[in-house]
Design an enzyme around this catalytic site. Structure first.
Site, PDB file in Angstrom:
ATOM      1  N   HIS A  43     -61.898  47.760 -29.302  1.00 32.35           N
ATOM      2  CA  HIS A  43     -61.894  49.217 -29.516  1.00 32.35           C
ATOM      3  C   HIS A  43     -62.745  49.540 -30.738  1.00 32.35           C
ATOM      4  CE1 HIS A  43     -59.011  47.672 -32.396  1.00 32.35           C
ATOM      5  NE2 HIS A  43     -59.370  48.709 -33.141  1.00 32.35           N
ATOM      6  N   HIS A 120     -67.484  49.778 -36.205  1.00 33.53           N
ATOM      7  CA  HIS A 120     -67.592  48.373 -35.785  1.00 33.53           C
ATOM      8  C   HIS A 120     -66.489  48.054 -34.784  1.00 33.53           C
ATOM      9  CE1 HIS A 120     -64.469  48.161 -38.903  1.00 33.53           C
ATOM     10  NE2 HIS A 120     -64.040  47.083 -38.284  1.00 33.53           N
TER      11      HIS A 120
HETATM   12  P1  NAP Z   1     -54.184  46.852 -37.242  1.00 33.80           P
HETATM   13  O1  NAP Z   1     -54.235  46.194 -38.566  1.00 33.80           O
HETATM   14  O2  NAP Z   1     -53.001  47.650 -36.894  1.00 33.80           O
HETATM   15  O3  NAP Z   1     -55.515  47.724 -37.135  1.00 33.80           O
HETATM   16  C1  NAP Z   1     -55.786  48.586 -36.059  1.00 33.80           C
HETATM   17  C2  NAP Z   1     -57.184  49.126 -36.261  1.00 33.80           C
HETATM   18  O4  NAP Z   1     -57.232  49.847 -37.473  1.00 33.80           O
HETATM   19  C3  NAP Z   1     -58.277  48.071 -36.346  1.00 33.80           C
HETATM   20  O5  NAP Z   1     -59.443  48.598 -35.773  1.00 33.80           O
HETATM   21  C4  NAP Z   1     -58.504  47.900 -37.811  1.00 33.80           C
HETATM   22  O6  NAP Z   1     -59.846  47.609 -38.127  1.00 33.80           O
HETATM   23  C5  NAP Z   1     -58.220  49.282 -38.329  1.00 33.80           C
HETATM   24  N1  NAP Z   1     -57.701  49.246 -39.692  1.00 33.80           N
HETATM   25  C6  NAP Z   1     -56.636  48.545 -40.145  1.00 33.80           C
HETATM   26  N2  NAP Z   1     -56.421  48.805 -41.433  1.00 33.80           N
HETATM   27  C7  NAP Z   1     -57.405  49.658 -41.825  1.00 33.80           C
HETATM   28  C8  NAP Z   1     -57.726  50.292 -43.043  1.00 33.80           C
HETATM   29  N3  NAP Z   1     -56.988  50.116 -44.151  1.00 33.80           N
HETATM   30  N4  NAP Z   1     -58.795  51.127 -43.085  1.00 33.80           N
HETATM   31  C9  NAP Z   1     -59.549  51.337 -41.993  1.00 33.80           C
HETATM   32  N5  NAP Z   1     -59.290  50.765 -40.779  1.00 33.80           N
HETATM   33  C10 NAP Z   1     -58.229  49.939 -40.712  1.00 33.80           C
HETATM   34  O7  NAP Z   1     -54.308  45.829 -36.057  1.00 33.80           O
HETATM   35  P2  NAP Z   1     -55.332  44.638 -35.922  1.00 33.80           P
HETATM   36  O8  NAP Z   1     -56.607  45.067 -36.513  1.00 33.80           O
HETATM   37  O9  NAP Z   1     -55.325  44.188 -34.531  1.00 33.80           O
HETATM   38  O10 NAP Z   1     -54.652  43.524 -36.787  1.00 33.80           O
HETATM   39  C11 NAP Z   1     -55.281  43.113 -37.964  1.00 33.80           C
HETATM   40  C12 NAP Z   1     -54.388  42.264 -38.796  1.00 33.80           C
HETATM   41  O11 NAP Z   1     -53.386  43.098 -39.363  1.00 33.80           O
HETATM   42  C13 NAP Z   1     -53.718  41.184 -38.036  1.00 33.80           C
HETATM   43  O12 NAP Z   1     -54.031  39.979 -38.634  1.00 33.80           O
HETATM   44  C14 NAP Z   1     -52.253  41.544 -38.188  1.00 33.80           C
HETATM   45  O13 NAP Z   1     -51.461  40.392 -38.313  1.00 33.80           O
HETATM   46  C15 NAP Z   1     -52.206  42.369 -39.430  1.00 33.80           C
HETATM   47  N6  NAP Z   1     -51.073  43.271 -39.562  1.00 33.80           N
HETATM   48  C16 NAP Z   1     -50.570  43.956 -38.497  1.00 33.80           C
HETATM   49  C17 NAP Z   1     -49.451  44.757 -38.646  1.00 33.80           C
HETATM   50  C18 NAP Z   1     -48.845  45.502 -37.491  1.00 33.80           C
HETATM   51  O14 NAP Z   1     -47.639  45.714 -37.497  1.00 33.80           O
HETATM   52  N7  NAP Z   1     -49.609  45.944 -36.518  1.00 33.80           N
HETATM   53  C19 NAP Z   1     -48.891  44.886 -39.892  1.00 33.80           C
HETATM   54  C20 NAP Z   1     -49.458  44.209 -40.976  1.00 33.80           C
HETATM   55  C21 NAP Z   1     -50.547  43.401 -40.775  1.00 33.80           C
HETATM   56  P3  NAP Z   1     -60.367  46.122 -38.199  1.00 33.80           P
HETATM   57  O15 NAP Z   1     -60.499  45.692 -36.769  1.00 33.80           O
HETATM   58  O16 NAP Z   1     -61.654  46.226 -38.915  1.00 33.80           O
HETATM   59  O17 NAP Z   1     -59.333  45.327 -38.941  1.00 33.80           O
END
Ligand code: NAP
Length: 174
Positions: A43, A120
């Site tokens: 996405h 991206h």
């Molecule tokens: P995500 O962190 O929920 O992110 C969803 C989307 O938002 C992705 O496109 C991500 O971009 C973007 N994003 C996340 N934080 C951002 C920020 N501070 N500013 C701008 N854009 C942001 O899900 P995900 O990207 O699939 O997971 C990434 C990591 O986060 C994983 O390693 C996961 O373990 C960790 N995480 C997830 C959770 C949860 O509950 N969903 C909680 C804490 C940590 P990018 O693709 O560039 O990252």
């Protein structure tokens, strides 16, 4: 209080996802290991809200965003540290949509990450290995909607659930 992790994104067409999967396969075949984004999770994020107790304020804010369909094309590969991504060809219409989404959230008092929009598609996290000299295939799509998504950790990786879909207004005939 229970919260949900929210972000706003454009879903990608099947042909654009196919070009991205091909690039991932070439990376894998080139020896790169890490956490590859699954096809259904590819996405383009427009804004990241983060933890919220309720999706309603965001849904309401986004319902006021209007835009007309526009074309988006893949261009180039890059990385933020060990996160590898595919880029998009410069698009004033995409920039304008991200700006409108962010302005609508701000006007409604919905908090979001205000880092500069950097379009991206994440292909791989925790990449290990040198980036092979691959070229991303040509792929274009029409953006005719964006979505509010909820992100949850699942057993086999992240699970994104669409909470609301916001279509473009039809393009005006000349
Ligand atoms: P995500 O962190 O929920 O992110 C969803 C989307 O938002 C992705 O496109 C991500 O971009 C973007 N994003 C996340 N934080 C951002 C920020 N501070 N500013 C701008 N854009 C942001 O899900 P995900 O990207 O699939 O997971 C990434 C990591 O986060 C994983 O390693 C996961 O373990 C960790 N995480 C997830 C959770 C949860 O509950 N969903 C909680 C804490 C940590 P990018 O693709 O560039 O990252």
């Amino acid at each position: 209080m229970e919260t949900m992790r929210l972000f706003i994104a454009v879903d990608l067409s099947e042909s654009m996802k196919a070009a991205l999967i091909e690039a991932q396969n070439e990376m894998y075949d080139g020896g790169v290991r890490g956490s590859y984004t699954r096809e259904e999770n590819l996405h383009l994020t427009l804004a990241f809200i983060g933890e919220m107790p309720d999706a309603e304020p965001a849904l309401e804010a986004l319902s006021g965003v209007s835009f007309t369909p526009f074309e988006l094309s893949l261009e180039g590969l890059g990385c933020f540290g060990d996160l590898w991504w595919a880029g998009m060809r410069a698009s004033p219409a995409l920039e304008a949509l991200a700006r409108r989404v962010r302005r609508a959230l701000a006007d409604s008092g919905v908090p979001f990450d205000r880092k500069r929009f950097s379009p991206h598609v994440t292909l791989l996290r925790k990449a290990r290995g040198p980036m092979p000299g691959i070229r991303i295939g040509e792929a274009s799509m029409t953006v005719d909607a964006f979505s509010l998504l909820r992100s949850d950790r699942g057993k086999g990786g992240m699970i994104y659930t669409e909470l609301g879909r916001f279509p473009a207004a039809p393009a005006r005939e000349n």
